[in-house]
Design a protein around this motif. Structure first.
Motif, short mmCIF file in Angstrom:
data_model
loop_
_atom_site.label_atom_id
_atom_site.label_comp_id
_atom_site.label_asym_id
_atom_site.label_seq_id
_atom_site.Cartn_x
_atom_site.Cartn_y
_atom_site.Cartn_z
N LYS A 7 0.81 -1.22 0.00
CA LYS A 7 0.00 0.00 0.00
C LYS A 7 0.84 1.27 0.00
CE LYS A 7 -3.97 -2.27 2.15
NZ LYS A 7 -4.95 -2.29 3.25
N LYS A 8 2.16 1.12 0.22
CA LYS A 8 3.03 2.30 0.21
C LYS A 8 3.46 2.68 -1.20
CE LYS A 8 4.89 1.35 4.83
NZ LYS A 8 6.11 1.02 5.63
N LYS A 9 3.35 1.73 -2.14
CA LYS A 9 3.74 2.01 -3.52
C LYS A 9 2.75 2.97 -4.17
CE LYS A 9 6.20 -2.25 -4.75
NZ LYS A 9 6.20 -3.43 -5.66
N LYS A 10 3.24 3.69 -5.17
CA LYS A 10 2.38 4.63 -5.89
C LYS A 10 1.51 3.91 -6.93
CE LYS A 10 5.39 8.66 -5.32
NZ LYS A 10 6.16 9.72 -6.01
#
Length: 503
Positions: A7-10
């Motif tokens: 969920k931290k990825k763009k």
């Protein structure tokens, strides 16, 4: 099928899902005809919104890698020929779709991570409910090797209910607290939590109702939930459960049983008053409702004499009594017991023999020797003084360092302080902040049936951390709370001072 999302990825989550499924179909890891889970099932398994999975499936269908068929659901399309191939299955089972209802009902709160944190070298842990490692009763273990070698037969196997000599010793031990019972009414357990699980297995069918205090001992909540039970909470007052509300619930719903920890309650530290104990037993007898009394801390009193267990006052056979030596002698022994009607003990034995057959023989021998040799009484006197001193160190440090709005109780025994955080501060936010600074705490959420109720509370254990680091840990924790309060105010400041145009 293996999918890992970050969920931290763009990259949008639906893209991450679609790309990983595409790669597995293209490589042949997912064969043609493979049946995919429904959007809802995969969303639940990945912890994402159903729309996210729906968008991923749409993209895969548009690329010709997935197709939906009436009666067959959604299946993979072979990347080689663009049409469904033979039905196949991945090499590894899709575990999350095979779990039983018992596992699906299980509360996801993981106590193991708090035990791991407690064992880390540089962490000051107020989280784990563990006895002091600085005061282990070495006399209980001294020379045990030689004695065990002389009693080799008793190391081979134990009766399911435990060695008769230990059950006799526990019966005598309970009589000192005015609980008069026979050895045949006792079963030795691998910790009192096993007793909670046995009671759940013996009495609960899916949909059955259990009453319990709120907050409550979170592993009990987990056990009852895993058994498929419905639970209703009785609010706590300063001297125990609200008896008026309890009576309303008993008269209206007639639960299977009531679970309570009346003495130095975990997590709140509350001790139920004598009038409430009497009224509780009267109501249980009147409505024919069993009481499961969990009493791990009853011997750890600091101020004056303790109140007698419910079991000692029970003249109608309503109380199933649970206790443990893990909170007194040593947490690693994992040895507790249940005291109940002889016929009920026999029934519990038939259930227990399918689980672990019997409690560890070495632990039984150690505890029996400690009880019969007279070491237990002296050791209890020692740790009562020690734990009272630790409680005073913690409350003194809180009085010195606590920011405005932080409040706590001062228990007269047991292991814990129950703290209420300043308004607007969440334990869910505080716990990782404190961990970063080297202090572990237990958030209040798992102790409530609805987690949001516990967001303003934390539990602090004063028995486990080194005595000389308790004040330091409290200071670090309070500094973390102050930082969060300042951040909160800074975030609110612009909105509070915003000038709106006049139209």
């Amino acid at each position: 099928m293996k999918i890992q999302i970050d969920k931290k990825k763009k990259i949008p989550l639906y893209k991450q899902i679609a790309e990983q499924i595409q790669a597995q179909i293209t490589s042949g890891e997912i064969p043609g005809g493979f049946p995919f889970p429904s959007e809802r099932q995969l969303a639940d398994a990945l912890g994402v919104n159903r729309t996210t999975v729906l968008n991923a499936y749409k993209e895969l269908k548009a690329d010709g890698l997935m197709a939906s068929h009436v009666g067959r659901g959604t299946v993979a399309v072979s990347a080689e020929n663009g049409r469904p191939g033979r039905t196949g299955y991945p090499k590894e089972p899709i575990w999350e779709y095979l779990y039983s209802d018992y596992v699906k009902n299980h509360d996801p709160f993981d106590v193991n991570k708090y035990l791991e944190i407690a064992n880390q070298k540089d962490v000051i842990s107020f989280a784990a409910g563990i006895a002091s490692f600085e005061n282990l009763p070495v006399q209980a273990f001294a020379g045990i090797e030689k004695e065990l070698l002389s009693r080799q037969k008793e190391l081979l196997v134990s009766p399911v209910a435990g060695f008769s000599s230990l059950r006799k010793a526990i019966s005598s031990y309970m009589q000192k607290r005015s609980c008069f019972c026979q050895p045949s009414e006792i079963m030795v357990l691998s910790g009192s939590q096993q007793g909670i699980d046995l009671v759940a297995r013996a009495f609960l069918n899916p949909g059955d109702l259990v009453l319990l205090e709120e907050p409550s001992f979170f592993p009990a909540i987990q056990s009852f939930r895993a058994a498929g039970a419905k639970m209703m909470a009785v609010p706590m007052e300063a001297d125990g459960m609200d008896m008026d509300i309890l009576e309303q619930l008993l008269s209206r719903y007639r639960p299977k049983f009531l679970y309570t920890m009346p003495t130095y309650h975990n997590p709140s530290g509350i001790c139920m008053s004598l009038p409430k104990r009497i009224r509780l037993l009267e109501m249980a007898a009147g409505y024919g409702i069993p009481i499961v009394e969990d009493d791990p801390y009853g011997e750890l009193y600091f101020d004056g004499q303790p109140l007698s267990p419910l079991k000692s006052m029970d003249t109608n056979g309503c109380v199933l009594y649970l206790s443990t030596f893990s909170k007194t002698i040593s947490p690693g022994l994992r040895l507790g017991w249940i005291c109940a009607n002889k016929k009920l003990i026999q029934k519990l034995c038939t259930i227990r023999q399918l689980m672990d057959l019997h409690t560890n023989c070495v632990s039984q021998q150690i505890v029996e020797r400690f009880l019969t040799g007279g070491g237990m009484a002296d050791y209890l006197s020692l740790i009562r003084r020690e734990y009272e001193e630790r409680r005073n160190i913690m409350t003194g440090a809180l009085s010195k360092y606590a920011p405005p709005g932080l409040s706590w109780n001062i228990p007269s025994g047991g292991y814990y302080l129950w703290c209420t955080l300043p308004d607007g501060l969440s334990a869910e936010v505080l716990a990782p902040k404190a961990a970063e600074k080297g202090v572990a705490i237990l958030p209040g959420m798992p102790s409530y049936l609805t987690g949001q109720k516990g967001e303003s509370h934390i539990r602090l254990n004063y028995t486990f951390p080194p005595k000389n680091r308790i004040a330091e840990g409290v200071r670090i924790l309070c500094n973390g709370i102050q930082e969060l309060i300042r951040m909160q105010k800074e975030e609110m400041w612009p909105a509070a001072h915003e000038i709106n145009p006049i139209l």
